[in-house]
Design an enzyme around this catalytic site. Structure first.
Site, short mmCIF file in Angstrom:
data_model
loop_
_atom_site.label_atom_id
_atom_site.label_comp_id
_atom_site.label_asym_id
_atom_site.label_seq_id
_atom_site.Cartn_x
_atom_site.Cartn_y
_atom_site.Cartn_z
N HIS A 27 0.84 -1.21 0.00
CA HIS A 27 0.00 0.00 0.00
C HIS A 27 0.87 1.25 0.00
O HIS A 27 1.51 1.55 1.00
CB HIS A 27 -0.87 0.03 1.25
CG HIS A 27 -1.63 -1.25 1.47
ND1 HIS A 27 -1.04 -2.38 2.02
CD2 HIS A 27 -2.92 -1.59 1.22
CE1 HIS A 27 -1.93 -3.35 2.08
NE2 HIS A 27 -3.08 -2.91 1.61
N HIS A 67 -1.32 -1.24 7.45
CA HIS A 67 -1.12 -1.51 6.02
C HIS A 67 -0.18 -0.48 5.40
O HIS A 67 0.46 -0.74 4.40
CB HIS A 67 -2.46 -1.55 5.27
CG HIS A 67 -3.26 -0.28 5.39
ND1 HIS A 67 -3.99 0.03 6.51
CD2 HIS A 67 -3.43 0.77 4.55
CE1 HIS A 67 -4.58 1.21 6.34
NE2 HIS A 67 -4.25 1.68 5.16
N PRO A 117 -4.27 -5.50 12.13
CA PRO A 117 -5.68 -5.60 12.49
C PRO A 117 -6.15 -4.20 12.92
O PRO A 117 -5.75 -3.71 13.98
CB PRO A 117 -5.69 -6.60 13.65
CG PRO A 117 -4.39 -7.35 13.52
CD PRO A 117 -3.41 -6.34 12.98
N LEU A 118 -6.93 -3.56 12.10
CA LEU A 118 -7.22 -2.14 12.28
C LEU A 118 -7.84 -1.85 13.64
O LEU A 118 -8.63 -2.63 14.16
CB LEU A 118 -8.13 -1.65 11.15
CG LEU A 118 -7.50 -1.72 9.75
CD1 LEU A 118 -8.53 -1.37 8.69
CD2 LEU A 118 -6.30 -0.79 9.65
N HIS A 258 -6.01 2.77 -2.66
CA HIS A 258 -5.62 2.29 -1.33
C HIS A 258 -4.50 1.24 -1.41
O HIS A 258 -3.46 1.37 -0.78
CB HIS A 258 -6.85 1.70 -0.63
CG HIS A 258 -6.55 0.74 0.47
ND1 HIS A 258 -6.47 1.12 1.79
CD2 HIS A 258 -6.29 -0.59 0.45
CE1 HIS A 258 -6.17 0.07 2.53
NE2 HIS A 258 -6.06 -0.98 1.74
N ARG A 351 -10.86 -19.31 41.45
CA ARG A 351 -10.72 -17.85 41.36
C ARG A 351 -10.35 -17.27 42.72
O ARG A 351 -9.61 -16.29 42.80
CB ARG A 351 -12.00 -17.20 40.82
CG ARG A 351 -13.20 -17.40 41.71
CD ARG A 351 -14.46 -16.72 41.15
NE ARG A 351 -15.64 -17.18 41.87
CZ ARG A 351 -16.62 -16.40 42.29
NH1 ARG A 351 -16.58 -15.11 42.06
NH2 ARG A 351 -17.65 -16.91 42.91
N SER A 378 -15.97 -10.54 41.05
CA SER A 378 -16.10 -11.90 40.53
C SER A 378 -14.76 -12.48 40.10
O SER A 378 -14.54 -13.68 40.19
CB SER A 378 -17.03 -11.91 39.32
OG SER A 378 -18.31 -11.44 39.67
N GLU A 405 -13.68 -5.37 27.18
CA GLU A 405 -12.74 -6.50 27.24
C GLU A 405 -11.64 -6.40 26.19
O GLU A 405 -10.47 -6.67 26.47
CB GLU A 405 -13.51 -7.82 27.08
CG GLU A 405 -14.48 -8.14 28.21
CD GLU A 405 -15.81 -7.41 28.08
OE1 GLU A 405 -16.07 -6.78 27.02
OE2 GLU A 405 -16.62 -7.45 29.04
N HIS A 467 -23.32 -17.49 29.51
CA HIS A 467 -22.19 -17.21 30.39
C HIS A 467 -21.32 -18.43 30.66
O HIS A 467 -20.40 -18.37 31.46
CB HIS A 467 -22.70 -16.63 31.71
CG HIS A 467 -23.09 -15.18 31.61
ND1 HIS A 467 -23.94 -14.71 30.64
CD2 HIS A 467 -22.71 -14.10 32.35
CE1 HIS A 467 -24.09 -13.40 30.79
NE2 HIS A 467 -23.34 -13.01 31.82
#
Ligand SMILES: Cc1ncc(C[n+]2csc(CCOP(=O)(O)OP(=O)(O)O)c2C)c(N)n1
Ligand SMILES: [Mg+2]
Length: 656
Positions: A27, A67, A117-118, A258, A351, A378, A405, A467
């Site tokens: 590119h 890129h 990975p954009l 591009h 945990r 948790s 996350e 879950h």
């Protein structure tokens, strides 16, 4: 001759055209469009020394729009990073070169993180900016005083993770973070506005950023905007209005340029238009000289910084922290804790055992910075005395990441890459799907990041199948260079934490239970048995006919099944498998010895079978899940799905 910024930017353009043309892929559109912005940044604002790309107090430059890698390689070459020779530029995208298709951390000095990975580069950069503030709080302005600059395109800002990243950065007021938005209204399919309103400024402003738009080809205005950015009390977005493929003749501004490889005549025409008379891969002295001067400019500041470090009382502690070495005595408390558990044999959820291990480790290892995506109670990730990471001084060691996350996992990668921080943080294992792209990139980069993933099976209970992870442990085990730990009890949990901390070139996932389990490591081992990845936990009483393999909460199920079989006069041994990746790294004779030679091999895990053939072979029996879970108390579900000692014993007998 005075440095002519346009000529210097043209050098980036020409090298990008030539390299993409020679590779017949890549590119040049983005590097040509952002050449002016990058030239202003690297000649006037970025704090760096091309001779020392590992200088701890350098500014971090992240090319989130990966890129456009030729932009970065051209900059590294032109500023004089030794390893990035013209030969490497010629070998753009070829095997063994340090100029791969997308920038890869660890391949090329000066590449701060892997991008492609954009959106993820931006989210990683947020973590770098967080780490900078935290390490600054610990070691002071004299040793830590740098900024993080990000080049992001339309694609990066369309990606969902950009929302998580910018809202977190805005809330934390990371004023040393600047995003240079390549505002070219172009993505692969055409104009960005075919799928976007285009008002990124409003979005960033709403997230708490200071924003400005500028002509991305006007050097004076770009410089003014960068100067403005360094004076803000919050993160900054500079939307740089650019033309993709700027300088490429009739392809300039063409939304379809591009990833288009220019033809010979198009490149020739572009050279003429730029007044560039030199042939391919040749940068004339009058352009190279000011570039090399820019690359050397930071040497003075770097040397002054080194002198400050040499004179500092904090020198050895700073160097240790940045090198990622654990402090002396880091394990004293946890080892005493392991000895106590071997004696007391507490029955708790893993945990909780993980939380207890952290209570011993966090006070002993000041680099550990924890957090959770809004599930602190948790995940058992906080330890008494940990203050929130926040304004005004960012000295706190606990990050409230919010319900983000992916952003959290990417930020942890950035913290680990920045150095001086060993990040860990939690969510539910089922939501590892949300953070998976960053877990994968962390594994690719070899970043020491610890993902705490609790509620690791149908043992979640009443929250039901949304879950309850089923395929997650197997799918994480499929990621190369990722250590997936599934400890069975308190001793294994503490052992696995030590192993994750020692895993300096691979991230770790701790999969931990919501439900209580009995202790299985009841004999004093005197060594970290989990370090072998899998080991014989219990031998057979009668001549061994059956081997039962299990991980985590199902190890106690395996032990109960062993009792049933032995009660029927059938010799059965149990192998605990807390970390398959570590087992795979053992000598083959050890592996063979652990797998053993019994006629019957059974595995039990409250997840899908995929991968267990490694232990039980093609003829072994597997007790686990074949579909999604259900909403009910955990004990009911284990019976309903027949993940019980009786089922394991019956499966073994059926094979005898
Ligand atoms: C997560 C992700 N999805 C898709 C792609 C493929 N991809 C690479 S560049 C690009 C378009 C990006 O547009 P922009 O960032 O504006 O780059 P420009 O065309 O302006 O150079 C896409 C879809 C990718 N690299 N990462
Ligand atoms: Mg674009």
């Amino acid at each position: 001759m005075p440095a002519n910024l346009t000529k210097m930017a043209d050098a980036i353009r020409v090298l990008s055209m030539d390299a993409v043309h020679r590779a017949k892929s890549g590119h040049q559109g983005m590097p040509m469009g952002m050449a002016d912005v990058a030239t202003v940044l690297f000649t006037k604002f970025l704090k760096y020394d091309a001779a020392r790309t590992d200088w701890a107090d350098r500014d971090r430059f992240v090319l989130s729009a990966g890129h456009g890698s030729m932009l970065l390689y051209a900059l590294l070459h032109l500023t004089g990073v030794k390893a990035v020779t013209m030969e490497q530029i010629r070998n753009f995208r070829q095997l063994g070169s340090n100029t791969p298709g997308h920038p890869e951390y660890g391949h090329t000095p000066g590449v701060e993180t892997t991008t492609g990975p954009l959106g993820q580069g931006l989210a990683t950069a947020v973590g770098m900016a967080m780490a900078e503030r935290h390490v600054n709080a610990r070691f002071g302005d004299a040793l830590v005083d740098h900024r993080t600059w990000v080049v992001a395109g339309d694609g990066c800002l369309m990606e969902g993770v950009s929302h998580e990243a910018i809202s977190l950065a805005g809330r934390l007021r990371l004023s040393r973070l600047t995003v240079l938005f390549d505002d070219n209204n172009t993505t692969i399919d055409g104009e960005a506005t075919i799928s976007e309103t285009g008002d990124q400024l409003a979005r960033f402003k709403a997230a708490g950023w200071a924003v400005k738009a500028v002509d991305g080809h006007d050097h004076g205005k770009i410089a003014a905007a960068m100067r403005w950015a360094t004076r803000q009390d919050r993160p900054t977005l500079i939307a740089c209005k650019t033309k993709i493929s700027k300088g490429a003749g009739r392809k300039e501004g063409d939304p379809h340029s591009h990833g288009y490889t220019l033809f010979d005549d198009e490149i020739a025409d572009s050279r003429v238009a730029m007044g560039w008379t030199d042939g391919p891969f040749t940068v004339p002295d009058e352009v190279l000289k000011p570039w090399r001067a820019a690359g050397r400019k930071g040497a003075k500041v770097r040397k002054a910084w080194e002198a400050a470090l040499a004179a500092s009382d904090l020198k050895s502690e700073f160097e240790r922290a940045m090198a990622g070495d654990l402090p002396p005595g880091a394990y004293e408390a946890i080892d005493a804790h392991i000895a106590r558990m071997e004696a007391d044999k507490p029955a708790l959820a893993t945990r909780q055992h993980s939380g207890a291990a952290l209570a011993e480790l966090v006070p002993a290892i000041p680099e550990m910075v924890g957090g959770s995506a809004d599930l602190t109670g948790s995940n058992n990730t906080i330890v008494k005395g940990m203050a929130p990471f926040d304004l005004p001084d960012y000295a706190g060691r606990y990050v409230h990441y919010g319900v983000r996350e992916f952003g959290m996992a990417a930020a942890m990668n950035g913290m680990a890459l920045h150095g001086g921080v060993i990040p860990y943080s939690g969510t539910f294992l089922v939501f590892s799907d949300y953070s998976r792209p960053a877990i994968r990139l962390g594994a690719l980069m070899g970043a020491r990041v610890i993902h705490v993933m609790t509620h690791d099976s149908i043992g979640v209970g009443e929250d039901g199948p949304t879950h309850q992870p089923v395929e997650h442990v197997a799918s994480l085990r499929a990621i190369p260079n990722l250590k997936v730990f599934r400890p069975a009890d308190g001793v294994e949990a503490a052992e696995c934490w030590k192993l994750a901390l020692e895993s300096r070139t691979a991230p770790s996932v701790m999969t931990l239970s919501r439900q209580k389990v009995p202790a299985v490591r009841t004999a004093v081992a005197g060594e970290n048995l989990s370090a072998r990845g899998a080991y014989q936990l219990a031998g057979a009483g009668h001549p061994a006919q059956v081997t039962i393999f299990a991980s985590g909460t199902e190890v106690s199920v395996a032990m109960a099944a062993r009792d049933l079989l032995e009660g029927d006069g059938i010799g059965a041994r149990v192998v605990s498998t807390p970390c398959w990746e570590l087992f795979d790294a053992q000598p083959v004779d050890y592996q063979a010895q652990v797998i053993g030679e019994t006629d019957v091999r059974v595995a039990v895990e409250a997840g899908v079978k995929m991968g267990w053939e490694r232990f039980i072979g093609e003829n072994g029996a597997f007790v686990g899940m074949t579909g999604f879970g259900a909403s009910a108390p955990a004990e009911v579900l284990y019976k309903h799905f027949a993940i019980t000692a009786e089922a394991v014993a019956a499966a073994a007998k059926a094979k005898l």
